[in-house]
Design an enzyme around this catalytic site. Structure first.
Site, PDB file in Angstrom:
ATOM      1  N   ASP A  77      66.109  -6.320   2.694  1.00 44.26           N
ATOM      2  CA  ASP A  77      66.136  -6.298   1.230  1.00 44.26           C
ATOM      3  C   ASP A  77      65.835  -4.861   0.765  1.00 44.26           C
ATOM      4  OD1 ASP A  77      65.642  -6.424  -1.466  1.00 44.26           O
ATOM      5  OD2 ASP A  77      64.311  -8.152  -1.365  1.00 44.26           O
TER       6      ASP A  77
ATOM      7  N   GLU B 243      54.673  20.358  12.274  1.00 40.84           N
ATOM      8  CA  GLU B 243      54.475  19.357  13.328  1.00 40.84           C
ATOM      9  C   GLU B 243      55.648  19.433  14.292  1.00 40.84           C
ATOM     10  OE1 GLU B 243      54.912  15.348  15.235  1.00 40.84           O
ATOM     11  OE2 GLU B 243      56.348  16.510  14.095  1.00 40.84           O
TER      12      GLU B 243
ATOM     13  N   CYS C 139      50.383  16.569   9.626  1.00 39.07           N
ATOM     14  CA  CYS C 139      50.835  16.936   8.273  1.00 39.07           C
ATOM     15  C   CYS C 139      49.818  17.796   7.537  1.00 39.07           C
ATOM     16  CB  CYS C 139      51.108  15.685   7.450  1.00 39.07           C
ATOM     17  SG  CYS C 139      52.101  14.484   8.315  1.00 39.07           S
TER      18      CYS C 139
ATOM     19  N   THR D  29      61.188   6.110   6.659  1.00 36.03           N
ATOM     20  CA  THR D  29      60.324   7.124   6.034  1.00 36.03           C
ATOM     21  C   THR D  29      60.593   8.523   6.597  1.00 36.03           C
ATOM     22  OG1 THR D  29      58.452   7.005   7.587  1.00 36.03           O
ATOM     23  CG2 THR D  29      58.508   5.365   5.833  1.00 36.03           C
TER      24      THR D  29
ATOM     25  N   SER E  75      47.317   3.701  10.721  1.00 35.94           N
ATOM     26  CA  SER E  75      47.517   4.977  10.007  1.00 35.94           C
ATOM     27  C   SER E  75      47.226   4.826   8.519  1.00 35.94           C
ATOM     28  CB  SER E  75      48.931   5.527  10.249  1.00 35.94           C
ATOM     29  OG  SER E  75      49.907   4.823   9.512  1.00 35.94           O
TER      30      SER E  75
ATOM     31  N   HIS F 251      49.140  13.576  -0.166  1.00 29.24           N
ATOM     32  CA  HIS F 251      50.177  13.648   0.879  1.00 29.24           C
ATOM     33  C   HIS F 251      51.009  12.365   0.803  1.00 29.24           C
ATOM     34  CE1 HIS F 251      52.261  13.831   4.597  1.00 29.24           C
ATOM     35  NE2 HIS F 251      51.554  12.860   5.164  1.00 29.24           N
TER      36      HIS F 251
ATOM     37  N   LYS G 106      48.597   3.750  -2.919  1.00 29.79           N
ATOM     38  CA  LYS G 106      47.531   3.014  -2.227  1.00 29.79           C
ATOM     39  C   LYS G 106      46.248   3.841  -2.210  1.00 29.79           C
ATOM     40  CE  LYS G 106      50.427   0.567   1.217  1.00 29.79           C
ATOM     41  NZ  LYS G 106      50.026  -0.839   1.158  1.00 29.79           N
TER      42      LYS G 106
ATOM     43  N   ASN H 196      59.745  11.947   4.201  1.00 30.79           N
ATOM     44  CA  ASN H 196      58.529  12.615   4.675  1.00 30.79           C
ATOM     45  C   ASN H 196      58.884  14.010   5.204  1.00 30.79           C
ATOM     46  OD1 ASN H 196      55.958  13.207   5.485  1.00 30.79           O
ATOM     47  ND2 ASN H 196      55.721  11.458   6.861  1.00 30.79           N
TER      48      ASN H 196
ATOM     49  N   SER I 251      47.504  13.086  10.423  1.00 31.46           N
ATOM     50  CA  SER I 251      47.074  12.066  11.380  1.00 31.46           C
ATOM     51  C   SER I 251      46.335  12.692  12.553  1.00 31.46           C
ATOM     52  CB  SER I 251      48.286  11.306  11.918  1.00 31.46           C
ATOM     53  OG  SER I 251      48.825  10.509  10.904  1.00 31.46           O
TER      54      SER I 251
HETATM   55  N1  CAA Z   1      60.450  -6.016  -2.075  1.00 31.84           N
HETATM   56  C1  CAA Z   1      59.355  -5.296  -2.410  1.00 31.84           C
HETATM   57  N2  CAA Z   1      58.380  -4.957  -1.519  1.00 31.84           N
HETATM   58  C2  CAA Z   1      58.536  -5.379  -0.250  1.00 31.84           C
HETATM   59  C3  CAA Z   1      59.645  -6.144   0.148  1.00 31.84           C
HETATM   60  C4  CAA Z   1      60.633  -6.454  -0.813  1.00 31.84           C
HETATM   61  N3  CAA Z   1      61.717  -7.175  -0.510  1.00 31.84           N
HETATM   62  N4  CAA Z   1      59.524  -6.395   1.479  1.00 31.84           N
HETATM   63  C5  CAA Z   1      58.355  -5.815   1.879  1.00 31.84           C
HETATM   64  N5  CAA Z   1      57.772  -5.211   0.830  1.00 31.84           N
HETATM   65  C6  CAA Z   1      56.535  -4.443   0.825  1.00 31.84           C
HETATM   66  C7  CAA Z   1      55.412  -5.052   1.649  1.00 31.84           C
HETATM   67  O1  CAA Z   1      54.760  -6.074   0.916  1.00 31.84           O
HETATM   68  C8  CAA Z   1      54.550  -3.840   1.896  1.00 31.84           C
HETATM   69  O2  CAA Z   1      53.811  -3.553   0.746  1.00 31.84           O
HETATM   70  P1  CAA Z   1      52.230  -3.285   0.854  1.00 31.84           P
HETATM   71  O3  CAA Z   1      52.058  -2.114   1.803  1.00 31.84           O
HETATM   72  O4  CAA Z   1      51.814  -2.941  -0.535  1.00 31.84           O
HETATM   73  O5  CAA Z   1      51.624  -4.520   1.396  1.00 31.84           O
HETATM   74  C9  CAA Z   1      55.567  -2.700   2.054  1.00 31.84           C
HETATM   75  O6  CAA Z   1      56.798  -3.207   1.490  1.00 31.84           O
HETATM   76  C10 CAA Z   1      55.841  -2.286   3.471  1.00 31.84           C
HETATM   77  O7  CAA Z   1      56.156  -3.442   4.186  1.00 31.84           O
HETATM   78  P2  CAA Z   1      55.599  -3.640   5.678  1.00 31.84           P
HETATM   79  O8  CAA Z   1      54.119  -3.383   5.714  1.00 31.84           O
HETATM   80  O9  CAA Z   1      56.098  -4.933   6.193  1.00 31.84           O
HETATM   81  O10 CAA Z   1      56.376  -2.443   6.375  1.00 31.84           O
HETATM   82  P3  CAA Z   1      56.482  -2.056   7.884  1.00 31.84           P
HETATM   83  O11 CAA Z   1      55.459  -2.774   8.700  1.00 31.84           O
HETATM   84  O12 CAA Z   1      57.886  -2.182   8.288  1.00 31.84           O
HETATM   85  O13 CAA Z   1      56.162  -0.511   7.877  1.00 31.84           O
HETATM   86  C11 CAA Z   1      54.643   1.342   7.780  1.00 31.84           C
HETATM   87  C12 CAA Z   1      55.228   0.143   7.030  1.00 31.84           C
HETATM   88  C13 CAA Z   1      53.666   0.845   8.829  1.00 31.84           C
HETATM   89  C14 CAA Z   1      53.955   2.271   6.799  1.00 31.84           C
HETATM   90  C15 CAA Z   1      55.822   2.107   8.482  1.00 31.84           C
HETATM   91  O14 CAA Z   1      56.699   2.615   7.502  1.00 31.84           O
HETATM   92  C16 CAA Z   1      55.364   3.267   9.346  1.00 31.84           C
HETATM   93  O15 CAA Z   1      54.964   3.082  10.484  1.00 31.84           O
HETATM   94  N6  CAA Z   1      55.455   4.517   8.825  1.00 31.84           N
HETATM   95  C17 CAA Z   1      55.068   5.712   9.563  1.00 31.84           C
HETATM   96  C18 CAA Z   1      53.583   5.941   9.570  1.00 31.84           C
HETATM   97  C19 CAA Z   1      53.066   6.409   8.235  1.00 31.84           C
HETATM   98  O16 CAA Z   1      53.762   7.006   7.442  1.00 31.84           O
HETATM   99  N7  CAA Z   1      51.785   6.161   7.972  1.00 31.84           N
HETATM  100  C20 CAA Z   1      51.154   6.634   6.744  1.00 31.84           C
HETATM  101  C21 CAA Z   1      49.771   7.176   6.986  1.00 31.84           C
HETATM  102  S1  CAA Z   1      49.820   8.412   8.278  1.00 31.84           S
HETATM  103  C22 CAA Z   1      50.301   9.842   7.496  1.00 31.84           C
HETATM  104  O17 CAA Z   1      50.258   9.959   6.296  1.00 31.84           O
HETATM  105  C23 CAA Z   1      50.778  10.978   8.334  1.00 31.84           C
HETATM  106  C24 CAA Z   1      52.250  11.020   8.296  1.00 31.84           C
HETATM  107  O18 CAA Z   1      52.829  11.714   7.451  1.00 31.84           O
HETATM  108  C25 CAA Z   1      52.999  10.232   9.243  1.00 31.84           C
END
Ligand code: CAA
Length: 382
Positions: A29, A79, A111, A152, A201, A233, A242, A272, A304
């Site tokens: 979606d 990085e 980062c 991302t 993370s 960031h 968040k 990103n 991170s």
């Molecule tokens: N409509 C609206 N929202 C929806 C939806 C839909 N149809 N389907 C899902 N969502 C929402 C979920 O409810 C969730 O929202 P919340 O976080 O508010 O609960 C959001 O979309 C994401 O959904 P998931 O949690 O299911 O997503 P995921 O598990 O596939 O992945 C993630 C999320 C773990 C962040 C992943 O993108 C990831 O691993 N990213 C890389 C790591 C990262 O960026 N971490 C951030 C902190 S680390 C950092 O900042 C350093 C860096 O740069 C990497």
């Protein structure tokens, strides 16, 4: 003496992938990307683009307006290092034709390192006020296909000139810092994509937000109401929301979404850019609708692993006339769109090898990576 960002400019890549294409191809979606992650598209590098070509593009624009002979240091934060030994900034130094009497170093801590470079630059100018420092944050966020991080991804560079009596943003003394040994995201030397503990993370980022804020308060006695706009960031822009909500909860205050909204305009489209992400947020915020002259910005930098910093800056009177990075939306619009299949083909074709090769000529950016000869990376002006 005021010290801070005197000028800044940005660059990104030749290609773009719209997340609607990814959503359709993967049967996801699109609301998950647009609302759930707060991302709309991401920049994809051409084979002849890398952190050096993006950095040189951003820096060459910046230097066209400034006196390069005042630059005493080039600090390159990334990085996405291209060599275990030679700093990427040395290639940029060569491409830009900077004087030899310059110290050039690479900074690494996921980062966060762009901020470490910025603070090092500020400290240098405090000691040698006639000097200027070129700080460049440049990264390509490249995750494994079908991983949570894939939507991302992104790429971009921000170049900043740090000087006394800055035209854009005075960086105030005393920041809040926070280090915690956590394995939330890391990239071993033999891997071209990171290992990520996604949920960890998010928690590590938010713990760091609060830890760095509390340290800032302990050092400076600052009140949350002293800050006019917050920039976080943005690994994906929902992360900034968040963290902002978490900070409000921690302090038991209301912090409206309007305090971060404008900082997310470009990161939604670039994806990103790791070290550069916070500074794309800064450019977007400064180009927003409000007159920010004399106002205090609160900037949160997270890398991170993890190291983070909450620092503040005062927007300088007349800053809008000194903001020359007014081509950002235009350069984002001019990226060439890839289909999902074309993007995946390019992603899978990536070879991070130092064997002899000649890269396909694609980019029309000012500089390109033309290949490798005898293990040496080759760059040329376009
Ligand atoms: N409509 C609206 N929202 C929806 C939806 C839909 N149809 N389907 C899902 N969502 C929402 C979920 O409810 C969730 O929202 P919340 O976080 O508010 O609960 C959001 O979309 C994401 O959904 P998931 O949690 O299911 O997503 P995921 O598990 O596939 O992945 C993630 C999320 C773990 C962040 C992943 O993108 C990831 O691993 N990213 C890389 C790591 C990262 O960026 N971490 C951030 C902190 S680390 C950092 O900042 C350093 C860096 O740069 C990497």
């Amino acid at each position: 003496m005021k010290i801070g960002i005197h000028d800044l400019d940005v660059a990104t890549t030749h290609f773009v992938l719209k997340l609607d294409s990814m959503a359709e191809a993967l049967g996801v979606d699109p609301g998950k990307y647009h609302m759930g992650l707060g991302q709309d598209e991401f920049s994809v590098p051409a084979p002849d683009e890398d952190v050096v070509t993006m950095a040189a593009e951003a820096a060459t624009r910046l230097l066209s307006r400034n006196d390069a002979s005042k630059i005493r240091m080039v600090l390159f934060a990334t990085e996405t290092g291209i060599d275990q030994s030679k700093a990427a900034g040395v290639f940029v130094h060569g491409l830009l034709g900077l004087p030899n009497a310059v110290r050039t170093v690479e900074f690494k801590q996921a980062c966060y390192s762009g901020t470490a470079a910025l603070q090092t630059a500020v400290n240098h100018v405090a000691r040698y006020p006639e000097d200027q420092v070129l700080v460049i944050a440049s990264d390509i966020a490249r995750y494994a296909v079908d991983s949570g991080g894939e939507p991302t991804q992104g790429a971009g560079a921000v170049a900043m000139l740090i000087a006394a009596d800055p035209s854009i943003l005075e960086i105030e003394p005393d920041s809040g810092v926070y280090t915690a040994d956590v394995n939330d995201f890391w990239r071993p030397n033999d891997s071209s994509t990171p290992f990520v503990e996604g949920k960890l993370s998010l928690d590590a980022y938010m713990d760091a937000t609060l830890g760095a804020w509390d340290d800032l308060v302990a050092r400076r006695g600052i009140e949350i109401s002293d800050i006019h706009r917050f920039l976080h960031h943005q690994p994906f822009t929902k992360m900034a929301r968040k963290a902002h909500a978490k900070l409000a909860e921690h302090l038991g205050v209301e912090l409206g979404a309007d305090l971060i909204e404008e900082s997310m305009t470009y990161n939604r489209r670039v994806g990103n850019s790791y070290t550069a992400s916070l500074y794309f947020g800064l450019v977007a915020q400064l180009q927003g609708n409000d007159d920010l002259a004399g106002k205090r910005l609160g900037l949160f930098s997270y890398g991170s692993g993890s190291v983070s910093e909450f620092f503040t800056g005062i927007v300088q009177p007349g800053y809008a006339e000194h903001l020359h990075a007014d081509n950002v939306a235009e350069s984002l619009d001019s990226r060439v769109e890839l289909s999902f299949e074309e993007y995946r083909e390019r992603h899978n074709a990536y070879v991070g090898s130092s064997d002899n090769n000649e890269t396909e000529k694609v980019t029309d950016a000012p500089f390109r990576f033309s290949g490798v000869i005898d293990h040496v990376r080759q760059y040329e002006a376009n």
